[in-house]
Design a protein around this motif. Sequence first.
Motif, PDB file in Angstrom:
ATOM      1  N   MET A   1       9.122   1.197  -4.055  1.00 31.67           N
ATOM      2  CA  MET A   1       9.734   0.573  -2.882  1.00 31.67           C
ATOM      3  C   MET A   1       9.047  -0.750  -2.530  1.00 31.67           C
ATOM      4  O   MET A   1       8.477  -0.906  -1.446  1.00 31.67           O
ATOM      5  CB  MET A   1       9.679   1.511  -1.676  1.00 31.67           C
ATOM      6  CG  MET A   1      10.750   2.572  -1.653  1.00 31.67           C
ATOM      7  SD  MET A   1      10.799   3.403  -0.045  1.00 31.67           S
ATOM      8  CE  MET A   1      12.067   4.626  -0.346  1.00 31.67           C
ATOM      9  N   ASN A   2       9.067  -1.673  -3.448  1.00 31.57           N
ATOM     10  CA  ASN A   2       8.418  -2.969  -3.223  1.00 31.57           C
ATOM     11  C   ASN A   2       6.931  -2.819  -2.898  1.00 31.57           C
ATOM     12  O   ASN A   2       6.388  -3.499  -2.026  1.00 31.57           O
ATOM     13  CB  ASN A   2       9.123  -3.738  -2.101  1.00 31.57           C
ATOM     14  CG  ASN A   2      10.562  -4.041  -2.448  1.00 31.57           C
ATOM     15  OD1 ASN A   2      10.863  -4.444  -3.575  1.00 31.57           O
ATOM     16  ND2 ASN A   2      11.466  -3.834  -1.500  1.00 31.57           N
ATOM     17  N   ASP A   3       6.284  -1.882  -3.605  1.00 28.27           N
ATOM     18  CA  ASP A   3       4.841  -1.644  -3.469  1.00 28.27           C
ATOM     19  C   ASP A   3       4.447  -1.238  -2.046  1.00 28.27           C
ATOM     20  O   ASP A   3       3.373  -1.604  -1.547  1.00 28.27           O
ATOM     21  CB  ASP A   3       4.055  -2.891  -3.892  1.00 28.27           C
ATOM     22  CG  ASP A   3       4.277  -3.237  -5.364  1.00 28.27           C
ATOM     23  OD1 ASP A   3       4.340  -2.293  -6.173  1.00 28.27           O
ATOM     24  OD2 ASP A   3       4.407  -4.427  -5.676  1.00 28.27           O
ATOM     25  N   ALA A   4       5.288  -0.433  -1.396  1.00 29.32           N
ATOM     26  CA  ALA A   4       5.003  -0.003  -0.024  1.00 29.32           C
ATOM     27  C   ALA A   4       3.921   1.062   0.037  1.00 29.32           C
ATOM     28  O   ALA A   4       3.260   1.218   1.073  1.00 29.32           O
ATOM     29  CB  ALA A   4       6.280   0.529   0.627  1.00 29.32           C
ATOM     30  N   ALA A   5       3.706   1.823  -1.048  1.00 34.18           N
ATOM     31  CA  ALA A   5       2.725   2.906  -1.024  1.00 34.18           C
ATOM     32  C   ALA A   5       1.310   2.343  -0.991  1.00 34.18           C
ATOM     33  O   ALA A   5       0.937   1.525  -1.822  1.00 34.18           O
ATOM     34  CB  ALA A   5       2.911   3.810  -2.227  1.00 34.18           C
ATOM     35  N   GLN A   6       0.514   2.807  -0.040  1.00 37.61           N
ATOM     36  CA  GLN A   6      -0.865   2.345   0.080  1.00 37.61           C
ATOM     37  C   GLN A   6      -1.829   3.143  -0.788  1.00 37.61           C
ATOM     38  O   GLN A   6      -2.977   2.752  -0.963  1.00 37.61           O
ATOM     39  CB  GLN A   6      -1.300   2.403   1.545  1.00 37.61           C
ATOM     40  CG  GLN A   6      -0.542   1.435   2.443  1.00 37.61           C
ATOM     41  CD  GLN A   6      -0.913   1.583   3.888  1.00 37.61           C
ATOM     42  OE1 GLN A   6      -0.403   2.453   4.587  1.00 37.61           O
ATOM     43  NE2 GLN A   6      -1.823   0.731   4.368  1.00 37.61           N
ATOM     44  N   VAL A   7      -1.365   4.290  -1.290  1.00 39.13           N
ATOM     45  CA  VAL A   7      -2.139   5.094  -2.235  1.00 39.13           C
ATOM     46  C   VAL A   7      -1.309   5.189  -3.511  1.00 39.13           C
ATOM     47  O   VAL A   7      -0.104   5.416  -3.440  1.00 39.13           O
ATOM     48  CB  VAL A   7      -2.420   6.507  -1.677  1.00 39.13           C
ATOM     49  CG1 VAL A   7      -3.188   7.343  -2.695  1.00 39.13           C
ATOM     50  CG2 VAL A   7      -3.186   6.422  -0.368  1.00 39.13           C
ATOM     51  N   PRO A   8      -1.894   5.003  -4.685  1.00 39.53           N
ATOM     52  CA  PRO A   8      -1.111   5.069  -5.924  1.00 39.53           C
ATOM     53  C   PRO A   8      -0.336   6.391  -6.040  1.00 39.53           C
ATOM     54  O   PRO A   8      -0.846   7.455  -5.685  1.00 39.53           O
ATOM     55  CB  PRO A   8      -2.181   4.954  -7.018  1.00 39.53           C
ATOM     56  CG  PRO A   8      -3.327   4.265  -6.365  1.00 39.53           C
ATOM     57  CD  PRO A   8      -3.320   4.711  -4.937  1.00 39.53           C
ATOM     58  N   ILE A   9       0.899   6.296  -6.518  1.00 35.36           N
ATOM     59  CA  ILE A   9       1.719   7.492  -6.748  1.00 35.36           C
ATOM     60  C   ILE A   9       1.345   8.041  -8.126  1.00 35.36           C
ATOM     61  O   ILE A   9       1.647   7.432  -9.157  1.00 35.36           O
ATOM     62  CB  ILE A   9       3.220   7.166  -6.705  1.00 35.36           C
ATOM     63  CG1 ILE A   9       3.592   6.458  -5.401  1.00 35.36           C
ATOM     64  CG2 ILE A   9       4.033   8.448  -6.889  1.00 35.36           C
ATOM     65  CD1 ILE A   9       3.538   7.315  -4.179  1.00 35.36           C
TER      66      ILE A   9
END
Length: 894
Positions: A509-517
């Motif tokens: 999502m446009n690099d929204a995750a603050q922790v790597p998936i």
Amino acid sequence: MIALSFPGQARAADDAGTSGDIVVSGQRETAIVTAQDDAINATSLTTIVSGEELRAQPQPNLADLLGRLPGLNSSVDQSRNAAATGEAQYLSIRGLDTAYNAYEFNGVRLAQTDARTRAISLNLLSPFGISQVRVEKAPTAAEDGDAIAGIVDLRTASPFELPAHHFQIRAQGQVAGRAAARDQDPWGGTVQLETAQTFGNFGIFASAYYGKKNVLSESTAFHKDYVKINNAIPGRERENLDNLTPRGVEWNLFRSRIERFGGSLNLEWKSDSTTLYSRTTYGEYRLKSWMDQTAIRQVDQVPAAANPNPVDEDGDQYYDANGFLALYGPGATYYFRTEHSNQSLFSSKLGGETRVGDLTLNYHAAYSKGTQDYPLRIQSKFGSPAYAAYDANGMATYRLETGRANPKAPQVVLDDAARAALTDLSTFKQAYVTSQFENTWERRWEGAFDAAWHMADEGLVSLQAGGKFESATHYANSLGSDGALQYDFADGEGQALNAVPGEVLNGFMNDAAQVPIYMIDTNWIEKQAHDLSLSKLPGIDPVLLEENRLRGVERRLSGYALATLKFGGLTLYPGVRFEHNTFKGTYWADNGDNSGFTTSSRSYNELLPSLIASYRPGDRTVLRFSARKSYSRPAFDLLLGPTERGYDEDGNLNYIFQPNPDLQATEAWNFDFSVEHKGAGSDMISASLYYKRLNHVLFSTGTTNASGDWNIWSNDTISPDGVEVSTLNTSAKGKVYGVELFGRYSFKGLPGLFDGLGVQGNLTLQRADAGLIVAGENRRQRMPQAPQVTFNAELFYNHGPASAALTYSYTGNKLYDLRSSQPDTYIQPVSTMNLFANYAITPRFTVGAAVQNVLDAHNFWSTAGESKSMLSVDRKGGYVETGRTYLLNLTYAM
């Protein structure tokens, strides 16, 4: 009423396979006009759409497709990650929940496959196996009475509807755009074969289909329910919307693999006076669903002595001395969950029609069985240490703060040190792994006999009467929701996440995750669950294997009488129906030392008068009016069964539900008025007004056996330790009213290639609400799954061998579930644009291409409260995107 205007695939024009050109637009117009004629000539207000038209669309399932019809909308439940498949499950008619529909296959009531609702999940049926769908919004007394919203009847083909020696193959290839962008498996496809063979008076129709696809979806949601910022302000959270904050953010990746397969076999024999038939259908839906979730959230790991906050009366340290929220020591977590499910549906009907002079006899016997199985639900959690940034005195200084500037992509406020600590996957240690099982099935038998006596062409035209008997056996059981199969690792002894086989997702999502998936290798986690969790099965208390079991029997005996009176263009259908219902169920009752199986039963009767009227001033126009009484029966699991408990991912009890055997059937008086007019070709307009007055309303929403996400409420309270305790009553009264508008027009006289352009659209405006009691409070409340606005628009083109359409659908916001202290959950508006085109290369060979979700819009967005500013918590769905899907269609007939 209206046939959808989707382009049909080319089909040979006659039994002998005439060689000349087949004009696709002409065949399409013929199919649409035929459906419109059938709808206008129907006894009551009916929407009809052919399977050919359905299959031309890019949507893969029936709920999505039928949700584009006037007065209908589709819905999905995310408690089992179903929204992440990109497909809807349920169909709502005129602002009423899907449980208020009656569902039939070739006129046979379908077996119930969901444990807590009478709604049928349409995702297990493929449009590749359907010949026609009829939605009756004002059924006569000859139809089942438990259809407050209407009847959805799915039909397969008669061999006599097709050429004498017909064979057709359809193939569809799919590419999931989001999966391709993330370097995951994007491929899918469907193939269907059908044949019709007639030999004099005997005919055979057979079809079979198989489809498989991969979907990758992404979502954001908040962790746990909202809490007050200033705890000194009185009132519940739902009364303090400006004083609430979430407790961390979760980022979810869903990997889904869907398989559908099934087929139909129809046999038919005709003579001058008798028709005999056999109609058998089987469908199966298999879903493999893996969820990978990372989060930064409240973890409650800071020791009491290191927390600057005072201890409150509940033993928590969430608020400072001034009453303001101060959550010290956020942590990062990884959570894995499977939601694999298998659904199946079998339906078989044997029957016939015999004509003896002016007397017509109809008779049939039928059997159906539906199953829904969650064969292995695995859950596992990994977590990092809390990041507290202790000072020199050993006191925590770093607090969790969650920003909501972007309502679709919220972020936790982090400094560089916190970011480094909370994104180091080597510090994520496994806390537990656990397994669960659930299964439900229902088998149904029915037999019916009808007799109609034609008396005259005017005045009293005919009298009709009939009877029907149904018997349904229902079974449900589950194991593991209480943690009985959970294997816990000693603190700090679990394996580190980065040491587990898997890979990091490419983008989110446009690099929204603050922790790597991190995507765990699914084979590794399944083996671990087998070795550590399932190995506990032999030693489990035998009582646990029984205490969630329910077995029940439901029977219904019904009879009706219906007259037809005709006076010129006016036709009246007065009728009355009587239905006698009985329930009986056996379940485990938890009463301490006296625990054991107990039985509850009840019965009730329904007298259902109706009057359907139509006036035809000419062949192209019909005005209709109907007044009828109908009802809806509560589902087995709401009436009978053990007290059920739900737990969050940390193993904490978060809800209790108690069935109520004293629930009454919801009853409704329904009033409809409509006008339909056909123009030239397939041009048509219609308008419909409707009003429903309901008593004994049950707020029940269609849900896929939603453990951990309670979607059914009436009376609920909050226990002293914050657990929501719910039971049901049916004391509420409600009303539904609205208007449906439809129009279709082909432009006339356009030059050259522009010839064939047209537009179609429908608009539904409706209101559905009821008064009920929640946590001791009287509410006037919108009913679940009832958008106030839906509309669909289409620009279509049919010229020679070419056909195309650009479609747009919009569904307004709707209530998802009721909460007691928390804000109610709403689903925000959803819109979808699709594009498709077909071209007949030869009279027998057609190719087509399509793009689903052209605008790359979200397919699910739930919020706490009606506003878009407060994203919901994870178990309520959050914000979900599935991306675009690209399709290629091929059809060959001979």
